[in-house]
Design a protein around this motif. Structure first.
Motif, PDB file in Angstrom:
ATOM      1  N   PRO A  24      41.053 -21.065   3.248  1.00  0.00           N
ATOM      2  CA  PRO A  24      40.625 -21.320   1.874  1.00  0.00           C
ATOM      3  C   PRO A  24      39.155 -21.732   1.829  1.00  0.00           C
ATOM      4  CG  PRO A  24      42.648 -22.522   2.430  1.00  0.00           C
ATOM      5  CD  PRO A  24      42.068 -22.019   3.714  1.00  0.00           C
ATOM      6  N   THR A  25      38.458 -21.318   0.772  1.00  0.00           N
ATOM      7  CA  THR A  25      37.104 -21.794   0.514  1.00  0.00           C
ATOM      8  C   THR A  25      36.972 -22.040  -0.993  1.00  0.00           C
ATOM      9  OG1 THR A  25      35.813 -19.813  -0.085  1.00  0.00           O
ATOM     10  CG2 THR A  25      36.360 -20.095   2.238  1.00  0.00           C
ATOM     11  N   SER A  26      35.871 -22.667  -1.385  1.00  0.00           N
ATOM     12  CA  SER A  26      35.628 -22.906  -2.807  1.00  0.00           C
ATOM     13  C   SER A  26      35.351 -21.611  -3.559  1.00  0.00           C
ATOM     14  CB  SER A  26      34.447 -23.868  -2.979  1.00  0.00           C
ATOM     15  OG  SER A  26      33.293 -23.363  -2.327  1.00  0.00           O
ATOM     16  N   ASP A  27      35.077 -20.523  -2.821  1.00  0.00           N
ATOM     17  CA  ASP A  27      34.878 -19.210  -3.439  1.00  0.00           C
ATOM     18  C   ASP A  27      36.068 -18.292  -3.214  1.00  0.00           C
ATOM     19  OD1 ASP A  27      32.446 -19.886  -4.458  1.00  0.00           O
ATOM     20  OD2 ASP A  27      31.268 -18.917  -2.885  1.00  0.00           O
ATOM     21  N   GLY A  28      37.224 -18.876  -2.952  1.00  0.00           N
ATOM     22  CA  GLY A  28      38.417 -18.079  -2.697  1.00  0.00           C
ATOM     23  C   GLY A  28      38.680 -17.939  -1.210  1.00  0.00           C
ATOM     24  N   PRO A  29      39.877 -17.491  -0.840  1.00  0.00           N
ATOM     25  CA  PRO A  29      40.250 -17.422   0.573  1.00  0.00           C
ATOM     26  C   PRO A  29      39.572 -16.254   1.280  1.00  0.00           C
ATOM     27  CG  PRO A  29      41.982 -16.489  -0.779  1.00  0.00           C
ATOM     28  CD  PRO A  29      40.970 -17.044  -1.727  1.00  0.00           C
ATOM     29  N   ILE A  30      39.303 -16.448   2.580  1.00  0.00           N
ATOM     30  CA  ILE A  30      38.900 -15.341   3.436  1.00  0.00           C
ATOM     31  C   ILE A  30      40.050 -15.056   4.396  1.00  0.00           C
ATOM     32  CG2 ILE A  30      36.479 -16.036   3.268  1.00  0.00           C
ATOM     33  CD1 ILE A  30      36.677 -16.859   6.255  1.00  0.00           C
ATOM     34  N   LEU A  31      40.072 -13.825   4.910  1.00  0.00           N
ATOM     35  CA  LEU A  31      41.118 -13.416   5.841  1.00  0.00           C
ATOM     36  C   LEU A  31      40.464 -12.905   7.117  1.00  0.00           C
ATOM     37  CD1 LEU A  31      44.295 -13.075   5.835  1.00  0.00           C
ATOM     38  CD2 LEU A  31      43.849 -10.639   5.444  1.00  0.00           C
ATOM     39  N   ASP A  56      42.974 -12.147  -4.643  1.00  0.00           N
ATOM     40  CA  ASP A  56      42.089 -13.310  -4.486  1.00  0.00           C
ATOM     41  C   ASP A  56      41.209 -13.198  -3.250  1.00  0.00           C
ATOM     42  OD1 ASP A  56      43.232 -14.546  -6.737  1.00  0.00           O
ATOM     43  OD2 ASP A  56      44.791 -15.514  -5.518  1.00  0.00           O
ATOM     44  N   ILE A  57      41.599 -12.329  -2.317  1.00  0.00           N
ATOM     45  CA  ILE A  57      40.868 -12.211  -1.046  1.00  0.00           C
ATOM     46  C   ILE A  57      39.748 -11.186  -1.219  1.00  0.00           C
ATOM     47  CG2 ILE A  57      41.017 -11.607   1.393  1.00  0.00           C
ATOM     48  CD1 ILE A  57      43.985 -12.469   1.258  1.00  0.00           C
ATOM     49  N   LYS A  58      38.526 -11.649  -1.221  1.00  0.00           N
ATOM     50  CA  LYS A  58      37.363 -10.772  -1.400  1.00  0.00           C
ATOM     51  C   LYS A  58      36.612 -10.510  -0.104  1.00  0.00           C
ATOM     52  CE  LYS A  58      38.206 -10.622  -5.788  1.00  0.00           C
ATOM     53  NZ  LYS A  58      38.903  -9.399  -6.304  1.00  0.00           N
ATOM     54  N   HIS A  59      36.993 -11.199   0.979  1.00  0.00           N
ATOM     55  CA  HIS A  59      36.265 -11.080   2.237  1.00  0.00           C
ATOM     56  C   HIS A  59      37.267 -11.034   3.391  1.00  0.00           C
ATOM     57  CE1 HIS A  59      32.642 -12.180  -0.022  1.00  0.00           C
ATOM     58  NE2 HIS A  59      33.377 -13.137  -0.571  1.00  0.00           N
ATOM     59  N   VAL A  60      37.268  -9.914   4.125  1.00  0.00           N
ATOM     60  CA  VAL A  60      38.150  -9.725   5.274  1.00  0.00           C
ATOM     61  C   VAL A  60      37.285  -9.481   6.506  1.00  0.00           C
ATOM     62  CG1 VAL A  60      39.897  -8.248   6.331  1.00  0.00           C
ATOM     63  CG2 VAL A  60      40.050  -8.816   3.892  1.00  0.00           C
ATOM     64  N   GLU A 130      25.607  -7.348  12.190  1.00  0.00           N
ATOM     65  CA  GLU A 130      24.811  -7.451  13.408  1.00  0.00           C
ATOM     66  C   GLU A 130      25.215  -8.690  14.218  1.00  0.00           C
ATOM     67  OE1 GLU A 130      22.876  -5.007  14.310  1.00  0.00           O
ATOM     68  OE2 GLU A 130      23.435  -3.989  12.440  1.00  0.00           O
ATOM     69  N   ASP A 131      24.794  -8.714  15.461  1.00  0.00           N
ATOM     70  CA  ASP A 131      25.094  -9.854  16.325  1.00  0.00           C
ATOM     71  C   ASP A 131      24.431 -11.127  15.792  1.00  0.00           C
ATOM     72  OD1 ASP A 131      26.119 -11.224  18.492  1.00  0.00           O
ATOM     73  OD2 ASP A 131      24.547 -10.580  19.882  1.00  0.00           O
ATOM     74  N   HIS A 132      25.177 -12.213  15.789  1.00  0.00           N
ATOM     75  CA  HIS A 132      24.711 -13.523  15.329  1.00  0.00           C
ATOM     76  C   HIS A 132      24.359 -13.545  13.832  1.00  0.00           C
ATOM     77  CE1 HIS A 132      24.415 -14.166  19.669  1.00  0.00           C
ATOM     78  NE2 HIS A 132      24.493 -15.460  19.394  1.00  0.00           N
ATOM     79  N   GLN A 133      24.846 -12.602  13.078  1.00  0.00           N
ATOM     80  CA  GLN A 133      24.645 -12.636  11.625  1.00  0.00           C
ATOM     81  C   GLN A 133      25.579 -13.683  11.020  1.00  0.00           C
ATOM     82  OE1 GLN A 133      24.706  -8.731   9.917  1.00  0.00           O
ATOM     83  NE2 GLN A 133      24.325  -9.436   7.833  1.00  0.00           N
ATOM     84  N   VAL A 134      25.101 -14.390  10.023  1.00  0.00           N
ATOM     85  CA  VAL A 134      25.861 -15.474   9.407  1.00  0.00           C
ATOM     86  C   VAL A 134      26.103 -15.136   7.934  1.00  0.00           C
ATOM     87  CG1 VAL A 134      25.890 -17.927   8.810  1.00  0.00           C
ATOM     88  CG2 VAL A 134      24.916 -17.187  10.990  1.00  0.00           C
ATOM     89  N   PHE A 135      27.348 -15.320   7.506  1.00  0.00           N
ATOM     90  CA  PHE A 135      27.729 -15.124   6.115  1.00  0.00           C
ATOM     91  C   PHE A 135      28.194 -16.462   5.548  1.00  0.00           C
ATOM     92  CE2 PHE A 135      28.296 -11.154   8.336  1.00  0.00           C
ATOM     93  CZ  PHE A 135      27.689 -10.241   7.484  1.00  0.00           C
ATOM     94  N   LYS A 136      27.647 -16.828   4.410  1.00  0.00           N
ATOM     95  CA  LYS A 136      28.019 -18.087   3.753  1.00  0.00           C
ATOM     96  C   LYS A 136      28.977 -17.762   2.618  1.00  0.00           C
ATOM     97  CE  LYS A 136      27.602 -22.559   3.513  1.00  0.00           C
ATOM     98  NZ  LYS A 136      26.774 -23.184   2.504  1.00  0.00           N
ATOM     99  N   ILE A 137      30.196 -18.225   2.737  1.00  0.00           N
ATOM    100  CA  ILE A 137      31.219 -18.027   1.705  1.00  0.00           C
ATOM    101  C   ILE A 137      31.793 -19.389   1.367  1.00  0.00           C
ATOM    102  CG2 ILE A 137      33.412 -16.922   1.125  1.00  0.00           C
ATOM    103  CD1 ILE A 137      32.623 -14.734   3.149  1.00  0.00           C
ATOM    104  N   GLY A 138      31.552 -19.819   0.138  1.00  0.00           N
ATOM    105  CA  GLY A 138      31.918 -21.181  -0.221  1.00  0.00           C
ATOM    106  C   GLY A 138      31.207 -22.149   0.698  1.00  0.00           C
TER     107      GLY A 138
END
Length: 297
Positions: A24-31, A56-60, A130-138
């Motif tokens: 769970p995140t503040s922007d919805g769940p990730i899977l 509800d899952i926008k990021h897999v 890419e390698d070491h790429q960071v995604f901020k979700i919630g």
């Protein structure tokens, strides 16, 4: 530490064979991981039991595109999710026909039972990472670690000090030992050992395996994986040197790996569970292909 919800996909009606992880995140769940499409009803029920809908899952986040990890990704994409994956895997998710044809040659009339179907995912929903790429979700920051060896398109996903390892940290079910899944075509021992070193260097407090669940004793686990990977590879190399064919090696290797599990104290149902999660005959094909490539160089 983030909240982590494990969903047992009950692959082949077995417990503890394949997991998906919902966070769970503040922007919805990730899977993380979808499992095969054959277990999609169990995934859907697991998501709903946690109080969410598939929409509800926008990021897999996929560790790699093998069917036991990514086969249901298209169904999540149809429900509106973006699919995060290695660039080397994107083409086969946009057009899975070659992937499915290759699998059908191996599994033949068991394709539907084991894996279900696989449909194309629109390119604009495939996020090539890419390698070491960071995604901020919630409130979560999800970092990619390119970790080839099991597959050239493999990513481990790091969130804070935990890592979701797909297959690069092996298969370990319940209290059994860790074993390395070695299917064709991408097995590369040198790259796999480098990827194990990447996991060590990250100094995680826990690893979460797709097969299966949480590992806390990181050093012991990775050291054991290194040892078994080398032992399996050497077993195949020695039997190739004796002139045995793939077909001749398969029953011998299945007995060899089953005997390892028996010596570790596992009962026969748990040995069969290991075989469902990590078919030993596939490792014969993968390691023979690896050594054949080495000899050709």
């Amino acid at each position: 530490m983030p909240q982590i919800e494990l969903i047992d996909l009950h692959f082949q009606k077995l417990e503890h064979a394949i997991a998906s992880y919902l966070l769970p995140t503040s922007d919805g769940p990730i899977l993380i991981e979808t499992g095969p499409h054959s277990t999609f009803p169990q995934l859907k029920a697991g998501v709903e039991n946690l109080g969410y809908k598939l929409e509800d899952i926008k990021h897999v986040f996929l560790t790699h595109i093998h069917l036991d990890h990514a086969g249901a990704a298209w169904a999540l994409a149809e429900a509106g999710a973006n699919i995060y994956l290695h660039p080397f895997g994107a083409k086969n998710m946009e057009d899975p026909s070659r992937l499915m044809e290759s699998a059908k040659r191996i599994y033949q009339d068991r394709m539907e039972e084991l894996w279900g179907e696989m449909k194309p995912i629109p390119a604009n929903q495939l996020i090539q990472v890419e390698d070491h790429q960071v995604f901020k979700i919630g409130e979560l920051a999800i970092k990619s670690l390119h970790t080839p060896g099991h597959a050239k398109h493999h990513i481990a996903w790091q969130i804070e000090d935990i890592i979701f390892t797909g297959d690069v940290a092996g298969v370990k079910i319940d209290q059994g030992p860790v074993v390395p899944p070695c299917p064709p075509p991408d097995i590369n021992l040198e790259e796999w050992k480098d990827s194990i070193a990447i996991l060590r260097h990250a100094k995680p407090s826990a690893l979460y395996l797709t097969h299966y669940n949480k590992i806390g004793a990181i050093d012991d686990h990775l050291n054991d994986l290194d040892d078994v990977l080398e032992a399996w590879a050497n077993w195949i190399k020695e039997h190739m040197a004796r002139g045995l064919t793939n077909e001749e090696m398969v029953p011998l290797f299945m007995k060899y790996t089953a005997d390892q599990l028996r010596r570790a104290g596992l009962d026969e149902p748990t040995i069969q569970l290991y075989e469902a999660a990590n078919p030993s005959w596939m490792s014969v094909a993968g390691l023979v292909r690896y050594w054949t490539k080495q000899e050709a160089q």
